[in-house]
Design an enzyme around this catalytic site. Structure first.
Site, PDB file in Angstrom:
ATOM      1  N   GLY A  24       0.811  -1.214   0.000  1.00  0.00           N
ATOM      2  CA  GLY A  24       0.000   0.000   0.000  1.00  0.00           C
ATOM      3  C   GLY A  24       0.840   1.257   0.000  1.00  0.00           C
ATOM      4  CG  ASP A  25       3.431   2.373   3.217  1.00  0.00           C
ATOM      5  OD1 ASP A  25       2.369   2.990   3.431  1.00  0.00           O
ATOM      6  OD2 ASP A  25       4.115   1.869   4.124  1.00  0.00           O
ATOM      7  CB  SER A  26       5.208   0.557  -3.025  1.00  0.00           C
ATOM      8  OG  SER A  26       6.269   0.213  -2.156  1.00  0.00           O
TER       9      SER A  26
ATOM     10  N   GLY B 190       2.741   5.897  -3.074  1.00  0.00           N
ATOM     11  CA  GLY B 190       3.820   6.731  -3.581  1.00  0.00           C
ATOM     12  C   GLY B 190       3.741   6.920  -5.086  1.00  0.00           C
TER      13      GLY B 190
END
Length: 268
Positions: free
Chosen positions: A59-61, A64
């Site tokens: 989810g973070d990638s 981003g």
């Protein structure tokens, strides 16, 4: 708001778990939780339904990447004279939602996708098998011509004419039988023999590689997929910037400054 009032052309990107509006806006959101709330975790697991977590913060990638896309779109709109600066509102949950392919419309028609282990719903053959010398490989041959090429590579051309496997819906319906045929062929041969046969037949195939394998892979080396920077006097490989631009490629010049070293410069 203060910054944008002083500089109307400023583009501000805000990344949060659930976005800047809505009933969940004030909730803290880690990637792990947002992946669950936004549906991704519902289809990651064994075919028996056990949920598992990939050893990555997907989810973070994804958030981003969406932030980068949003900023570039806002820059384009500003430079094209369509508007001044604006706020880009990125939610981890919505970045995850964008990866769900057909899951939402399927659910609206009453079909709720579930975990499927090493396969994928509605496609066969695709999966993971182990060679005789213990190497795990992934094979995907669900296209009709690809499937027939797989049968030829396996020395089983008659499987291409088997009514159970005549098209993708039939193969999905008889997945267990088909997987058993592939498992017996792959499992009865060393990796090198499986690799040679499938590459010669142009069947999509590859081994499951860990990060150490990637660093030793000649293809990634030839492509320049890793760049080397220096950290504390020692070389350290990093993933090179992608996608590749033919005329204005990006590159990594250093691994980044010490924590907080640029704070004053950025805020100024």
């Amino acid at each position: 708001a203060v910054l944008r009032a002083a500089h109307p052309a400023l583009i501000v990107c805000r990344v949060s778990g659930y976005g800047q509006t809505g009933p969940y806006a004030d909730r803290p959101g880690f990637a792990s939780v947002c992946e669950a709330v936004a549906g991704m975790r519902s289809v990651i697991g064994t075919d028996a339904g056990e949920r598992v977590r990939p050893n990555l913060s997907l989810g973070d990638s994804l958030a981003g990447l969406h932030a980068a896309f949003g900023i570039l779109a806002a820059l384009y709109a500003r430079d094209a004279g369509q508007r001044p600066g604006q706020v880009v509102d990125v939610a981890i949950t919505e970045a995850v939602l964008a990866m769900l392919e057909g899951m939402v419309p399927e659910a609206a028609r009453g079909v709720v996708r579930q975990p499927s282990g090493n396969t994928i719903t509605g496609v066969a053959p695709t999966g993971t098998w182990a060679t005789a010398d213990g190497r795990e490989v992934v094979i995907g041959a669900n296209g009709e011509r690809m499937f027939r090429r797989l049968c030829q590579a396996m020395g089983r051309p008659e499987l291409g004419d088997d009514a159970r496997f005549e098209d993708n819906p039939a193969r999905v319906a008889h997945r267990a039988a088909l997987d058993a045929e592939i498992a017996a062929w792959v499992g009865g041969r060393p990796y090198a023999q499986v690799e040679a046969a499938l590459h010669a037949a142009r069947v999509p195939f590859g081994p499951i590689q860990d990060a150490a394998d990637l660093l030793a892979d000649p293809h990634f080396a030839a492509r320049g997929a890793f760049e080397t920077v220096t950290v504390d006097g020692q070389p350290l490989p990093l993933g090179a910037l992608a996608p590749r631009l033919a005329d204005t490629p990006g590159r990594t010049t250093h691994a980044g400054p010490a924590l907080g070293a640029d704070t004053r410069a950025v805020l100024a």
